[in-house]
Design a protein around this motif. Structure first.
Motif, PDB file in Angstrom:
ATOM      1  N   LYS A   1       0.837  -1.188   0.000  1.00 55.93           N
ATOM      2  CA  LYS A   1       0.000   0.000   0.000  1.00 55.93           C
ATOM      3  C   LYS A   1       0.878   1.246   0.000  1.00 55.93           C
TER       4      LYS A   1
ATOM      5  N   ASP B   1      -6.358  11.262   2.886  1.00 54.30           N
ATOM      6  CA  ASP B   1      -7.259  11.165   1.739  1.00 54.30           C
ATOM      7  C   ASP B   1      -6.482  10.917   0.451  1.00 54.30           C
TER       8      ASP B   1
ATOM      9  N   LEU C   1      -5.524   7.310   0.347  1.00 57.04           N
ATOM     10  CA  LEU C   1      -6.672   6.497  -0.004  1.00 57.04           C
ATOM     11  C   LEU C   1      -6.948   6.533  -1.496  1.00 57.04           C
ATOM     12  N   ALA C   2      -6.866   7.734  -2.060  1.00 53.69           N
ATOM     13  CA  ALA C   2      -7.136   7.868  -3.489  1.00 53.69           C
ATOM     14  C   ALA C   2      -6.116   7.063  -4.297  1.00 53.69           C
TER      15      ALA C   2
ATOM     16  N   ASN D   1      -4.386   4.433  -3.307  1.00 53.37           N
ATOM     17  CA  ASN D   1      -4.618   2.999  -3.143  1.00 53.37           C
ATOM     18  C   ASN D   1      -5.859   2.523  -3.884  1.00 53.37           C
ATOM     19  N   ALA D   2      -6.882   3.395  -3.911  1.00 51.51           N
ATOM     20  CA  ALA D   2      -8.082   3.039  -4.672  1.00 51.51           C
ATOM     21  C   ALA D   2      -7.738   2.917  -6.150  1.00 51.51           C
TER      22      ALA D   2
ATOM     23  N   SER E   1      -5.859  -0.332  -6.697  1.00 51.59           N
ATOM     24  CA  SER E   1      -6.706  -1.523  -6.619  1.00 51.59           C
ATOM     25  C   SER E   1      -7.650  -1.624  -7.796  1.00 51.59           C
TER      26      SER E   1
ATOM     27  N   ILE F   1      -9.830   8.059 -11.321  1.00 57.82           N
ATOM     28  CA  ILE F   1     -10.049   8.375  -9.920  1.00 57.82           C
ATOM     29  C   ILE F   1      -9.508   9.784  -9.763  1.00 57.82           C
ATOM     30  N   PHE F   2     -10.213  10.593  -8.996  1.00 56.50           N
ATOM     31  CA  PHE F   2      -9.823  11.997  -8.944  1.00 56.50           C
ATOM     32  C   PHE F   2      -9.358  12.386  -7.538  1.00 56.50           C
ATOM     33  N   HIS F   3      -8.291  13.169  -7.491  1.00 55.38           N
ATOM     34  CA  HIS F   3      -7.922  13.747  -6.202  1.00 55.38           C
ATOM     35  C   HIS F   3      -7.452  15.175  -6.394  1.00 55.38           C
TER      36      HIS F   3
END
Lengths: 281, 392
Positions: A3, A15, A18-19, A21-22, A25, A174-176
């Protein structure tokens, strides 16, 4: 797969972790936006480091075409070779120049592919990469071969918001959004870069920095990378200890401001402010 | 459960699609997050929202959704709000006095147990009262309650405790495009007005035609040129510089600098409150009046007209002879406006006054009528709509 977490030299907020890792995955591209200088590009390198893999960087310019990321067919060389009677011309694949995406697809390891500043390119650029990023494969017309990724790379895309990105493209990401760091996070970041910095200097420097960001009407707010540069200067210049302290007396402009303020109109404005402050006394 | 969440987001105007919902479900299956509400918030945000300007809307929707606890599927609640998280909320919010105030529940463990029991018992929407989870009651559970020992399960702002959650802080409020407008945003919007046409004169290499001609020639290079493409959109901007426009100066400056960057063929003029026979080229030198006739004669009808003004004035300034507050006008302002409108193909009016207040002002309403409903709010969204109309 390991991770992604903050590393010794990169502070990632929960956050953001998390983004990332999302995205790993779900095997989807991660789109990173944020003010300039908040470490968007650096993030990709840190992800590569943290999961122990390599990184391929594709820097986008206003003239970059999507096709260049896949491959380019060097017709000119082939034409020249044909004039010279070179035997290489028989095989068209000799003139196919691989792009960054192809390179990434060929890797035996799961690698990180950074597509830097995608908003610099033409408005249609992201649309031209939809299928390639989704299926991680493309077709080479000249040689009639299908290239697909051995290992789906982790794709990191950065944007400075100069152009709006198309919806179809956004849906696949995926957005960050990297927020401007708050003071305590900023302190951690500086500490990571300058582990030996004195507490007092750090806190005073941060005071100056955040005050400067508060000044209304600056054309370009100083950002994290500028703060780091500035502190580097402060440390290397070995400035007298109290110089930061004096600032509120008659210096609206912090010492060595060149690293922080990049716009001469801003410098002039700060000087005017200082003048008004002094006259006010 | 997640479908309801998805629909709530949709309803609040976030552009999200089924594909993204499936992604979210997949991510939950893959165990990207452990059961922590905050993680769920971040995860769903990065999957469902693709633009920071929607973050605030997302925050609000998230908050609304989690406030309407009783609408939730209980199973989800039990799964998604873990005991550990609740316990942490407790420890953060309780002082010793709080604890003493509660006689009916002896300690934390018991409250926790009771909380879970209540969840299992509760089967319908509930508000008020002293037992069920819902809003506004004295039950220890739910939001907006007065029980000092309550578990706050989502509410706007903080009532009794400091258990502020990320989505209740609404940190992204000023990124929402109904609120903020900046040079860059405007540039992005104005870009849609670009119209590339080929103008004669400048020339560039036409590669396709060159290849074709060359092969027709049997290999002898025959170069073909074609005119270069240029952004041909033409814009006239009219700014209201009346006193009531002062609060919007910055907004106008931003539009102006964005427009100047974007269009080569752009001219701008100033007026006060409403247009009459002349407008100014330079706001500081008002004696240099440009006649409206000259403007109409000089600029062709394909120039796009953008008025920027609050249209807030006495109605007679539009409709009456001598209605202007600065000089004597021979004809009513509206007749001048109509001349502009008749000459040019497309005209819009950008109004910085919030849309919901327009109906309460006679002059705004009337100006809107004059523009044939082509008055748009001066927000990114409004400018967007205006540009869409102009570029049609």
């Amino acid at each position: 797969m390991k991770k992604f977490t903050s590393t010794d030299n990169y502070i990632a907020t929960p956050d953001l972790e998390l983004a990332v890792n999302a995205a790993i995955s779900l095997e989807k591209p991660l789109l990173i936006k944020g003010e300039p200088g908040t470490g968007k590009t650096l993030l990709a390198e840190e992800i590569a480091k943290s999961i122990n893999t390599e990184i391929i960087k594709w820097h986008i310019k206003s003239t970059t075409k999507a096709q260049q990321g896949l491959y380019e067919y060097d017709a000119i060389t082939r034409l020249r070779d044909s004039q010279l009677g070179d035997s290489r011309i028989e095989d068209i694949s000799n003139y196919i120049v691989k792009g960054k995406l192809w390179e990434a697809f060929q890797s035996d390891k799961k690698i990180v592919l950074l597509i830097d500043e995608i908003d610099k390119a033409d408005i249609e650029f992201p649309n031209d990469l939809l299928l390639e990023l989704d299926k991680m494969e493309f077709f080479v017309y000249e040689t009639k071969e299908n290239i697909s990724a051995k290992n789906r790379p982790i794709v990191i895309i950065t944007s400075n918001n100069e152009k709006e990105l198309p919806d179809a493209f956004l849906r696949r990401c995926i957005f960050h959004y990297i927020n401007f760091p708050e003071r305590d996070v900023m302190e951690q970041i500086v500490n990571v870069h300058f582990p030996k910095i004195k507490k007092k200097l750090l806190s005073e420097a941060l005071d100056v920095f955040f005050e400067l960001r508060e000044v209304p009407g600056l054309k370009k707010n100083p950002s994290t990378s500028e703060l780091i540069d500035w502190i580097k200067l402060l440390l290397s210049d070995d400035i007298p200890k109290d110089i930061l302290h004096e600032r509120d007396e008659n210096k609206a402009i912090p010492p060595l401001h060149g690293a922080l303020i990049k716009n001469e109109q801003d410098v002039q404005m700060l000087e005017r402010l200082r003048f008004m402050l002094r006259r006010g006394k | 459960m997640l479908i309801d969440f998805f629909l709530t987001l949709k309803k609040s105007g976030i552009k999200t699609t089924l594909k993204e919902l499936l992604d979210l479900i997949k991510a939950l299956h893959l165990g990207v997050i452990k059961f922590k509400t905050e993680d769920f918030y971040y995860l769903s945000r990065s999957i469902m929202v693709k633009d920071e300007k929607y973050f605030d809307r997302f925050d609000r929707a998230f908050s609304i959704f989690f406030n309407g606890m009783s609408d939730l599927d209980l199973e989800f609640l039990q799964n998604e709000i873990p005991e550990e998280w609740l316990r942490k909320q407790f420890e953060k919010t309780l002082s010793k006095e709080d604890r003493d105030k509660i006689k009916s529940l002896k300690d934390l463990e018991e409250l926790m147990k009771k909380f879970m029991e209540t969840f299992n018992e509760q089967r319908e929407r509930h508000q008020g009262g002293d037992k069920w989870i819902g809003t506004g009651g004295t039950s220890p559970f739910g939001a907006y309650g007065s029980n000092p020992f309550g578990i706050r399960v989502g509410q706007d702002g903080n009532r009794n405790f400091s258990a502020a959650k990320v989505w209740d802080k609404r940190k992204y409020m000023n990124l929402d495009d109904d609120v903020e407008i900046g040079t860059r945003n405007i540039k992005v919007v104005l870009k849609k007005l670009r119209k590339f046409t080929r103008v004669p004169g400048d020339e560039e290499l036409d590669i396709d035609q060159t290849i074709r001609k060359t092969s027709d020639n049997g290999g002898y290079v025959d170069i073909v040129l074609k005119p270069e493409r240029k952004n041909q959109v033409k814009v006239l901007l009219f700014f209201d510089v009346g006193g009531s426009m002062d609060p919007y100066i910055r907004l106008c400056e931003e539009l102006f600098s964005a427009a100047k960057y974007e269009f080569k063929n752009m001219e701008y003029f100033y007026f006060h409150n409403f247009v009459y026979e002349g407008v100014w080229r330079n706001n500081e030198r008002r004696e240099e009046v440009v006649n409206l006739d000259d403007i109409i004669n000089k600029y062709s009808s394909d120039y796009k007209i953008i008025f920027v003004g609050d249209a807030s004035m006495g109605i007679y300034e539009i409709t009456h002879i001598n209605g202007s507050i600065e000089h004597y006008n021979d004809k009513p302002g509206e007749s001048y406006f109509k001349r502009i409108q008749n000459h040019f193909d497309k005209l819009v009016w950008l109004n910085p006054i919030p849309r919901e207040d327009w109906d309460y002002s006679q002059s705004i309403d009337y100006t809107r009528f004059l523009t044939e409903n082509k008055m748009y709010n001066f927000t990114i969204d409004g400018v967007n709509q205006a540009v869409r109309y102009l570029s049609k």
